[in-house]
Design a protein around this motif. Sequence first.
Motif, short mmCIF file in Angstrom:
data_model
loop_
_atom_site.label_atom_id
_atom_site.label_comp_id
_atom_site.label_asym_id
_atom_site.label_seq_id
_atom_site.Cartn_x
_atom_site.Cartn_y
_atom_site.Cartn_z
N TYR A 89 0.80 -1.19 -0.18
CA TYR A 89 -0.07 0.25 0.00
C TYR A 89 0.88 1.27 -0.06
O TYR A 89 0.56 2.18 -0.52
CB TYR A 89 -0.85 0.02 1.30
CG TYR A 89 -2.05 -0.72 1.26
CD1 TYR A 89 -2.40 -1.58 -0.07
CD2 TYR A 89 -2.77 -1.47 2.22
CE1 TYR A 89 -3.44 -2.45 -0.16
CE2 TYR A 89 -3.74 -2.14 2.30
CZ TYR A 89 -4.19 -2.85 1.18
OH TYR A 89 -5.19 -3.91 1.00
N GLU A 90 1.97 1.15 0.70
CA GLU A 90 2.81 2.32 0.84
C GLU A 90 3.72 2.72 -0.52
O GLU A 90 4.20 3.71 -0.75
CB GLU A 90 3.66 2.28 1.92
CG GLU A 90 3.13 2.37 3.48
CD GLU A 90 3.78 2.46 4.63
OE1 GLU A 90 5.09 2.49 4.45
OE2 GLU A 90 3.50 2.50 5.85
N ASN A 91 3.63 1.40 -1.35
CA ASN A 91 4.61 1.82 -2.58
C ASN A 91 3.51 1.85 -3.67
O ASN A 91 4.19 1.52 -4.86
CB ASN A 91 5.44 0.45 -2.51
CG ASN A 91 6.83 0.70 -1.60
OD1 ASN A 91 7.66 1.35 -2.07
ND2 ASN A 91 6.57 0.18 -0.33
N GLY A 92 2.27 2.23 -3.40
CA GLY A 92 1.51 2.43 -4.62
C GLY A 92 0.26 1.41 -5.08
O GLY A 92 -0.55 1.60 -5.79
N SER A 93 0.19 0.20 -4.32
CA SER A 93 -0.77 -0.59 -4.70
C SER A 93 -2.16 0.01 -4.12
O SER A 93 -2.10 0.41 -2.97
CB SER A 93 -0.55 -2.14 -4.00
OG SER A 93 0.59 -2.69 -4.61
N ILE A 94 -3.32 -0.38 -4.60
CA ILE A 94 -4.43 0.24 -4.25
C ILE A 94 -4.92 -0.66 -3.17
O ILE A 94 -5.30 -1.86 -3.51
CB ILE A 94 -5.22 0.62 -5.38
CG1 ILE A 94 -4.96 1.77 -6.33
CG2 ILE A 94 -6.66 1.23 -4.87
CD1 ILE A 94 -5.50 2.05 -7.56
N GLN A 95 -5.48 0.18 -1.99
CA GLN A 95 -6.19 -0.77 -0.93
C GLN A 95 -7.54 -1.01 -1.26
O GLN A 95 -8.03 -0.14 -2.04
CB GLN A 95 -5.71 0.12 0.41
CG GLN A 95 -6.67 1.43 0.40
CD GLN A 95 -5.66 2.48 -0.07
OE1 GLN A 95 -5.02 2.40 -0.87
NE2 GLN A 95 -5.95 3.54 0.29
N ASP A 96 -8.26 -2.12 -0.73
CA ASP A 96 -9.54 -2.32 -0.75
C ASP A 96 -10.00 -1.38 0.06
O ASP A 96 -9.59 -0.86 0.90
CB ASP A 96 -9.77 -3.83 -0.72
CG ASP A 96 -9.55 -4.14 0.86
OD1 ASP A 96 -9.79 -3.48 1.82
OD2 ASP A 96 -9.00 -5.38 0.90
N LYS A 97 -11.50 -1.06 -0.31
CA LYS A 97 -12.41 -0.01 0.64
C LYS A 97 -12.42 -0.70 2.07
O LYS A 97 -12.51 0.31 2.84
CB LYS A 97 -13.66 0.02 -0.13
CG LYS A 97 -13.73 0.73 -1.31
CD LYS A 97 -15.03 1.04 -1.82
CE LYS A 97 -14.84 1.83 -3.20
NZ LYS A 97 -16.06 2.19 -3.73
N ALA A 98 -12.49 -1.78 2.37
CA ALA A 98 -12.47 -2.25 4.10
C ALA A 98 -11.27 -2.07 4.51
O ALA A 98 -11.24 -1.22 5.87
CB ALA A 98 -12.76 -3.83 3.95
N HIS A 99 -10.09 -2.11 3.76
CA HIS A 99 -8.74 -1.64 4.39
C HIS A 99 -8.65 -0.19 4.71
O HIS A 99 -8.22 0.36 5.80
CB HIS A 99 -7.80 -2.33 3.83
CG HIS A 99 -7.48 -3.69 3.94
ND1 HIS A 99 -6.51 -4.40 3.40
CD2 HIS A 99 -7.89 -4.60 4.55
CE1 HIS A 99 -6.42 -5.79 3.88
NE2 HIS A 99 -7.42 -5.73 4.64
N ASN A 100 -9.20 0.52 3.62
CA ASN A 100 -9.14 1.97 3.73
C ASN A 100 -10.08 2.49 4.96
O ASN A 100 -9.47 3.58 5.50
CB ASN A 100 -9.51 2.51 2.45
CG ASN A 100 -9.35 4.00 2.25
OD1 ASN A 100 -8.15 4.41 1.90
ND2 ASN A 100 -10.29 4.78 2.30
N SER A 101 -11.15 1.96 5.05
CA SER A 101 -11.96 2.41 5.90
C SER A 101 -11.70 2.27 7.40
O SER A 101 -11.48 3.07 8.09
CB SER A 101 -13.49 1.83 6.15
OG SER A 101 -14.16 2.01 4.98
N LEU A 102 -10.84 1.14 7.64
CA LEU A 102 -10.11 0.85 8.92
C LEU A 102 -8.93 1.64 9.33
O LEU A 102 -8.69 2.33 10.27
CB LEU A 102 -9.68 -0.54 8.96
CG LEU A 102 -8.85 -1.09 10.40
CD1 LEU A 102 -9.80 -0.87 11.59
CD2 LEU A 102 -8.41 -2.43 10.15
#
Length: 334
Positions: free
Chosen positions: A103-116
């Motif tokens: 995630y910190e290197n550019g991969s797009i996180q899923d919405k559940a992870h983003n919400s957390l």
Amino acid sequence: MKKYCEECGREVETKIIIKRESYDVCGEAIEVEAQILVCAECGEEFYCEELDNATLINAYNKYRRKHKLLLPEEIRKIRVQYGLSQRSFAKLLNWGDKTIFRYENGSIQDKAHNSLLLFLREPKNMRTYLTENEAALDERQMAKLLDTVDQLEQDREYRIGRRFFHLFFTNVPCEENGFKAFDYDKFCAMVLFFAHKSSELLKTKLMKLLNYSDMIFYKENGISISGARYVHLPYGPVPENFDILFGTMAADHIAHIEVFYDNGYEKHQVIPECDIPEGILTAEELDVLERIYAKFADFGSVDISNYSHKEKGYSSTKKGEIISYAYAKDIQLN
């Protein structure tokens, strides 16, 4: 820079052009302005890893903004504020070892992870998470994390800054603020309204939309929406102490300004971080905001700035002066 051009059959000078391109991001077509290295003579396009990577990052970030996902640097900032390594943060969240790294290197996180991650940005929420979830950290790591949470929650500088914030905005109703004490919640709701309505709202345009909304509402109702005072500046009217306002909104995770470069120009885009709160704006206030948005929907920042310069309130004041709501009667938007 010179490169060998297959079409010309020799080494040629190159140049960079701007071209609209579509990228597939998570199954969605995202259009961005790409910088392309081309032959200066025939226009043949060359592969340039640096430019292509930059364009791909822009496409990913545009997708993130569209879907209100955290940027890689924002994810890193959340982790770093708690003093956690990527591995420790992943263990805390019960995610795979490499998840935070990706995630910190550019991969797009899923919405559940983003919400957390959004939830855990606030220290008080981290305390709640630690209380209600089983974290895979040892006792020493847990004790250190709780101590960090304590320090963040008791941050004296933050509390003092919050107290002094109110000193910059008058609570005495007068003609300069539309006979209304400054209402931070309504101001934030107005910002969020326009930021959500416009896909790529720039700060300069937002300032004018806020001014017209407050002025028109005052013209029709005898009171402003936000109680903000507006100052005459070179690009048109802006809310007084707008830097403090936007800094506070960023600290409160309501909205922030993201700087990017478009064809050599620095632009400041307004990024909303939450939904418009319910019950803050009245139906009458929302009606005015809708009308102002519709009026200026097709205006760029330069267009709306030039338009605002023609208003009597602007032409009758000098740089740095407050534009009184008394001039609202002279505004004609039809």
